[in-house]
Write a protein that holds these residues in place. Structure first.
Motif, PDB file in Angstrom:
ATOM      1  N   TRP A   1    -105.811  -2.185   8.622  1.00  0.00           N
ATOM      2  CA  TRP A   1    -104.386  -2.886   8.481  1.00  0.00           C
ATOM      3  C   TRP A   1    -104.742  -4.435   8.201  1.00  0.00           C
ATOM      4  N   MET A   2    -105.791  -5.333   8.824  1.00  0.00           N
ATOM      5  CA  MET A   2    -106.027  -6.425   8.692  1.00  0.00           C
ATOM      6  C   MET A   2    -106.455  -6.546   7.108  1.00  0.00           C
ATOM      7  N   THR A   3    -107.310  -5.906   6.695  1.00  0.00           N
ATOM      8  CA  THR A   3    -107.645  -5.988   5.229  1.00  0.00           C
ATOM      9  C   THR A   3    -106.476  -5.797   4.129  1.00  0.00           C
ATOM     10  N   GLN A   4    -105.600  -4.836   4.478  1.00  0.00           N
ATOM     11  CA  GLN A   4    -104.440  -4.739   3.626  1.00  0.00           C
ATOM     12  C   GLN A   4    -103.709  -5.937   3.474  1.00  0.00           C
ATOM     13  N   THR A   5    -103.763  -6.927   4.505  1.00  0.00           N
ATOM     14  CA  THR A   5    -102.917  -8.273   4.516  1.00  0.00           C
ATOM     15  C   THR A   5    -103.842  -9.297   3.498  1.00  0.00           C
ATOM     16  N   PHE A   6    -104.943  -9.038   3.208  1.00  0.00           N
ATOM     17  CA  PHE A   6    -105.778  -9.696   2.355  1.00  0.00           C
ATOM     18  C   PHE A   6    -105.805  -9.349   0.896  1.00  0.00           C
ATOM     19  N   GLU A   7    -105.153  -8.198   0.644  1.00  0.00           N
ATOM     20  CA  GLU A   7    -105.194  -7.709  -0.659  1.00  0.00           C
ATOM     21  C   GLU A   7    -104.271  -8.551  -1.793  1.00  0.00           C
ATOM     22  N   LYS A   8    -103.316  -9.202  -1.262  1.00  0.00           N
ATOM     23  CA  LYS A   8    -102.342 -10.173  -1.950  1.00  0.00           C
ATOM     24  C   LYS A   8    -102.370 -11.576  -1.358  1.00  0.00           C
ATOM     25  N   ALA A   9    -102.738 -12.491  -2.110  1.00  0.00           N
ATOM     26  CA  ALA A   9    -103.058 -14.035  -1.528  1.00  0.00           C
ATOM     27  C   ALA A   9    -102.044 -14.389  -0.564  1.00  0.00           C
ATOM     28  N   ASP A  10    -100.792 -14.018  -1.021  1.00  0.00           N
ATOM     29  CA  ASP A  10     -99.803 -14.722  -0.193  1.00  0.00           C
ATOM     30  C   ASP A  10     -99.199 -13.841   1.069  1.00  0.00           C
ATOM     31  N   THR A  11     -99.769 -12.842   1.214  1.00  0.00           N
ATOM     32  CA  THR A  11     -99.308 -11.859   2.083  1.00  0.00           C
ATOM     33  C   THR A  11     -99.190 -12.558   3.523  1.00  0.00           C
ATOM     34  N   ILE A  12    -100.144 -12.928   4.225  1.00  0.00           N
ATOM     35  CA  ILE A  12    -100.473 -13.624   5.399  1.00  0.00           C
ATOM     36  C   ILE A  12     -99.482 -14.736   5.524  1.00  0.00           C
ATOM     37  N   VAL A  13     -99.440 -15.304   4.615  1.00  0.00           N
ATOM     38  CA  VAL A  13     -98.481 -16.750   4.765  1.00  0.00           C
ATOM     39  C   VAL A  13     -97.001 -16.439   4.803  1.00  0.00           C
ATOM     40  N   GLN A  14     -96.596 -15.183   3.740  1.00  0.00           N
ATOM     41  CA  GLN A  14     -95.136 -14.927   3.679  1.00  0.00           C
ATOM     42  C   GLN A  14     -94.892 -14.327   5.103  1.00  0.00           C
ATOM     43  N   ARG A  15     -95.733 -13.580   5.793  1.00  0.00           N
ATOM     44  CA  ARG A  15     -95.135 -12.825   6.902  1.00  0.00           C
ATOM     45  C   ARG A  15     -95.335 -13.733   8.102  1.00  0.00           C
ATOM     46  N   ALA A  16     -96.028 -14.607   8.202  1.00  0.00           N
ATOM     47  CA  ALA A  16     -96.127 -15.795   9.265  1.00  0.00           C
ATOM     48  C   ALA A  16     -94.810 -16.719   9.140  1.00  0.00           C
ATOM     49  N   GLN A  17     -94.726 -17.012   7.966  1.00  0.00           N
ATOM     50  CA  GLN A  17     -93.567 -18.087   7.711  1.00  0.00           C
ATOM     51  C   GLN A  17     -92.190 -17.374   7.888  1.00  0.00           C
ATOM     52  N   ALA A  18     -92.147 -16.071   7.847  1.00  0.00           N
ATOM     53  CA  ALA A  18     -91.086 -15.308   8.109  1.00  0.00           C
ATOM     54  C   ALA A  18     -90.855 -15.362   9.639  1.00  0.00           C
ATOM     55  N   GLY A  19     -91.813 -15.223  10.398  1.00  0.00           N
ATOM     56  CA  GLY A  19     -91.871 -15.165  11.773  1.00  0.00           C
ATOM     57  C   GLY A  19     -91.615 -16.503  12.135  1.00  0.00           C
ATOM     58  N   LEU A  20     -92.016 -17.547  11.770  1.00  0.00           N
ATOM     59  CA  LEU A  20     -91.722 -18.987  11.908  1.00  0.00           C
ATOM     60  C   LEU A  20     -90.026 -19.369  11.804  1.00  0.00           C
ATOM     61  N   GLU A  21     -89.678 -18.708  10.739  1.00  0.00           N
ATOM     62  CA  GLU A  21     -88.222 -18.981  10.457  1.00  0.00           C
ATOM     63  C   GLU A  21     -87.553 -18.210  11.473  1.00  0.00           C
ATOM     64  N   ALA A  22     -87.806 -16.845  11.532  1.00  0.00           N
ATOM     65  CA  ALA A  22     -87.146 -16.136  12.585  1.00  0.00           C
ATOM     66  C   ALA A  22     -87.082 -16.834  13.964  1.00  0.00           C
ATOM     67  N   LEU A  23     -88.112 -17.438  14.440  1.00  0.00           N
ATOM     68  CA  LEU A  23     -88.256 -18.181  15.683  1.00  0.00           C
ATOM     69  C   LEU A  23     -87.489 -19.204  15.604  1.00  0.00           C
ATOM     70  N   ALA A  24     -87.505 -20.353  14.532  1.00  0.00           N
ATOM     71  CA  ALA A  24     -86.602 -21.212  14.404  1.00  0.00           C
ATOM     72  C   ALA A  24     -84.919 -20.984  14.417  1.00  0.00           C
ATOM     73  N   ALA A  25     -84.605 -19.842  13.861  1.00  0.00           N
ATOM     74  CA  ALA A  25     -83.314 -19.504  13.993  1.00  0.00           C
ATOM     75  C   ALA A  25     -82.639 -19.185  15.378  1.00  0.00           C
ATOM     76  N   GLN A  26     -83.444 -18.949  16.233  1.00  0.00           N
ATOM     77  CA  GLN A  26     -83.091 -18.668  17.574  1.00  0.00           C
ATOM     78  C   GLN A  26     -82.417 -19.821  18.312  1.00  0.00           C
ATOM     79  N   THR A  27     -81.221 -19.583  19.047  1.00  0.00           N
ATOM     80  CA  THR A  27     -80.427 -20.498  19.738  1.00  0.00           C
ATOM     81  C   THR A  27     -81.101 -21.227  20.682  1.00  0.00           C
ATOM     82  N   GLU A  28     -82.124 -20.558  21.315  1.00  0.00           N
ATOM     83  CA  GLU A  28     -83.011 -21.322  22.368  1.00  0.00           C
ATOM     84  C   GLU A  28     -84.007 -22.275  21.847  1.00  0.00           C
ATOM     85  N   VAL A  29     -84.165 -22.401  20.536  1.00  0.00           N
ATOM     86  CA  VAL A  29     -85.064 -23.181  19.934  1.00  0.00           C
ATOM     87  C   VAL A  29     -84.845 -24.427  19.316  1.00  0.00           C
ATOM     88  N   ASP A  30     -85.419 -25.390  19.403  1.00  0.00           N
ATOM     89  CA  ASP A  30     -85.461 -26.859  18.723  1.00  0.00           C
ATOM     90  C   ASP A  30     -86.320 -26.657  17.513  1.00  0.00           C
TER      91      ASP A  30
END
Length: 245
Positions: free
Chosen positions: A84-113
């Motif tokens: 599974w980890m190796t699959q996230t290395f196959e395309k250069a942007d996968t790791i950052v795209q998925r992590a950035q999506a998580g960061l944006e999801a976090l930032a969108a919560q009402t409990e978050v500054d």
């Protein structure tokens, strides 16, 4: 005394179309708190990662244990985790795209500054948050535990906004001290505010109490260290307190 918290799952989608499911924990009050993403070891978004999110919430932060494989897949098999980890290395942007999506999801919560964001990561998750920082994410702090430090896209001056703290076991056979020195050089060349804490007697996986069990089951060189766990968590909380106040 730990404060009461709330938890829930959050579904979100990465730019590559992956359907991801994070585990959110935050203080049970009406305030907006500094937000922290928690990136998992290669086992996936498991109970260990979720526990770290709850601990952060008990200390007054809002935390999201992110999903890097999709559909919150987890395993205790090193072979499956590596696949599974190796699959996230196959395309250069996968790791950052998925992590950035998580960061944006976090930032969108009402409990978050959303103006006070940080990231922590364990093992593979350490690489995830370092690569996210290298990509210029709006983070104030990044802390890693027994992280994979190598990258195909070294940081350039001005890219990393966060203060970086790397906790590394002196006996880590998966990430060498030479790798650590190369990472230090990368950070120095990019003028990053960074620190590497070397933990004597600690192996890869030192922060996870299940490391010895996983090592035996999978014939991999992991090892838990209660002292290294305590020292590294204290250093992490010091960083978060300083940067997210």
């Amino acid at each position: 005394m730990a404060q009461p918290i709330i938890t829930r799952e959050i579904q979100y989608t990465a730019a590559d179309g992956s359907q991801l499911i994070g585990y959110f924990a935050a203080p049970d009050d009406a305030q907006a708190h500094a937000g922290i993403i928690v990136a998992p070891e290669w086992w996936g978004r498991n109970e260990y990662t979720e526990r770290r999110a709850r601990e952060l919430a008990e200390q007054g932060y809002a935390a999201l244990a992110i999903d890097m494989y999709g559909e919150k897949k987890v395993t205790t098999s090193a072979a499956q985790a590596n696949e599974w980890m190796t699959q996230t290395f196959e395309k250069a942007d996968t790791i950052v795209q998925r992590a950035q999506a998580g960061l944006e999801a976090l930032a969108a919560q009402t409990e978050v500054d959303a103006n006070r964001l940080a990231a922590i990561g364990f093992c593979y998750g350490g690489k995830v948050v370092l690569d996210l920082a290298r990509a210029g994410a709006t983070l104030k702090a990044v802390a890693t535990f027994h992280a994979v430090l190598a990258t195909q896209q070294p940081a350039q001056a001005g890219q990393i906004q966060a203060e970086i703290l790397v906790m590394h076991g002196a006996l880590d056979s998966m990430v060498s001290l030479d790798d650590v020195e190369q990472f230090k050089t990368e950070m120095a060349n990019a003028a990053v505010n960074s620190k590497v804490l070397i933990l004597e007697g600690a192996k890869h996986g030192f922060s996870n109490p299940q490391a010895d069990e996983r090592a035996k089951a999978n014939q991999v060189d992991l090892g838990y260290s209660a002292s290294a766990e305590k020292t590294s968590l204290a250093a992490m909380y010091d960083l978060l307190k300083r940067q997210l106040a």
